[in-house]
Scaffold this active site. Structure first.
Site, PDB file in Angstrom:
ATOM      1  CD  GLN A   1      -3.073  -4.722   6.717  1.00 37.14           C
ATOM      2  OE1 GLN A   1      -3.023  -3.775   5.946  1.00 37.14           O
ATOM      3  NE2 GLN A   1      -3.743  -5.826   6.423  1.00 37.14           N
TER       4      GLN A   1
ATOM      5  CE  LYS B   1      -3.687  -2.571   2.210  1.00 38.52           C
ATOM      6  NZ  LYS B   1      -4.289  -3.038   3.462  1.00 38.52           N
TER       7      LYS B   1
ATOM      8  CG  ASP C   1      -9.214  -0.607   5.156  1.00 37.56           C
ATOM      9  OD1 ASP C   1      -8.986  -0.850   3.949  1.00 37.56           O
ATOM     10  OD2 ASP C   1      -8.440  -0.931   6.072  1.00 37.56           O
TER      11      ASP C   1
END
Ligand code: NAP
Length: 288
Positions: free
Chosen positions: A97, A53, A120
């Site tokens: 994450q 990312k 997200d």
């Protein structure tokens, strides 16, 4: 003969479009999008996902920040870090994450992320907005699948679509997206308690597999001409690989592909689209 849905190529096209957008922002003196990531502990797969990312941000020209914390960080310390991110006006969007160490409630952390920075799309507010058909952040993997269907001009209107899996971040949002006005598919969601899965799948014009069971969907479960999108990514031991594993999808490509009109492979299908979607969400966060 089937057509391969090339997520790597489509993702590269999106990244190219994004880097053009960044160039334009720069030329107008506008601050470029800034994505941050919080990584707790040193799980190998998480390290890889986060570094991919960050790399994608650099390639496109986004700013990126990676905050790393030891696995021993407490939940309240992590909540403080999340709060700092929420209040940092330099950061447009950020991700925490997953998975987190077991002593930390993922639910509590996700709910602490500001919905306006939740690129997200995991926050219940964004999931609620999705259900209500309101603008918000859509979780990257479902968004990537929709983008692939659109860019490959796959007709969803009126199509019978079966989504295998009902997880909150993948199967469920995808089933909602596909049934929304504009996509207009007739959607069936199946899961581990579904009776006679094969007969449901055989009715499908479009199958989207997100169950996490390697090569589960075989050729005799798919009708001729179906579109098959494989989201599954399971690490399967493979001594011939340097890493010691290979990624395996939920679809048995060998027996399924020849029956399909379109099929997405693993790797190289949905996976690369996830990062591209995250970048699209970050641009959206910045423009807000
Ligand atoms: P998950 O939370 O474990 O959910 C799996 C779903 O599949 C559940 O709803 C489960 O049913 C259902 N299921 C399991 N076995 C089944 C069976 N035999 N028949 C029918 N349904 C079955 O997994 P997830 O997070 O949604 O992820 C699914 C897969 O996608 C995984 O391989 C994951 O690694 C992959 N993934 C890939 C990406 C990417 O970027 N490419 C991103 C996210 C996830 P129940 O609800 O009844 O248990």
């Amino acid at each position: 003969m089937y057509q391969l849905i090339d997520g790597k190529k489509t993702s590269a096209e999106i990244r190219q479009e994004l880097s053009e957008a960044v160039k334009q922002m720069k030329s107008k003196g506008i601050r470029v999008p800034h994505l941050a990531a919080i990584l707790v502990g040193n799980d190998g797969a998480s390290e890889t996902y986060v570094s991919n990312k960050v790399k994608a941000c650099e390639e496109i020209g986004f700013d990126s920040t990676l905050l790393r914390f030891d696995a021993s960080i407490t939940e309240s310390q992590l909540l403080e870090e999340v709060e700092k991110m929420n209040n940092n006006s330099e950061i447009d969007g950020y991700i925490v994450q997953l998975p987190l160490p077991s002593h930390i409630s993922e639910e509590r952390i996700i709910e602490a992320v500001s919905p306006d920075k939740d690129v997200d799309g995991y926050h219940p507010v964004n999931l609620g907005r999705l259900v209500a058909g309101l603008p918000g952040f859509i979780s990257a993997t479902p968004m990537g699948v929709i983008e692939l269907l659109k860019r490959y001009n796959i007709k969803t209107s009126g199509a019978r679509c079966v989504v295998v899996g009902r997880s909150v971040n993948v199967g469920r949002p995808l089933s909602i997206l596909l049934s929304q006005k504009g996509m207009d598919a007739t959607v069936t969601v199946v899961h581990s308690r579904t009776r006679d899965l094969k007969s449901v799948l055989l009715e499908a014009d479009i199958i989207i597999a997100a169950l996490g069971s390697p090569a589960f969907i075989k050729g005799d479960m798919v009708k001729e001409g179906a579109v098959v999108i494989d989201i599954g990514t399971t690490r399967v031991a493979d001594p011939s690989k340097k890493s010691g594993f290979r990624l395996c999808g939920d679809v048995d490509f060998e027996t399924v592909a020849h029956k399909c009109s379109y099929i997405s492979p693993v790797p190289g299908g949905v996976g690369p689209m996830t990062i591209a979607s995250l970048m699209l969400n970050t641009l959206q966060a910045c423009r807000r």
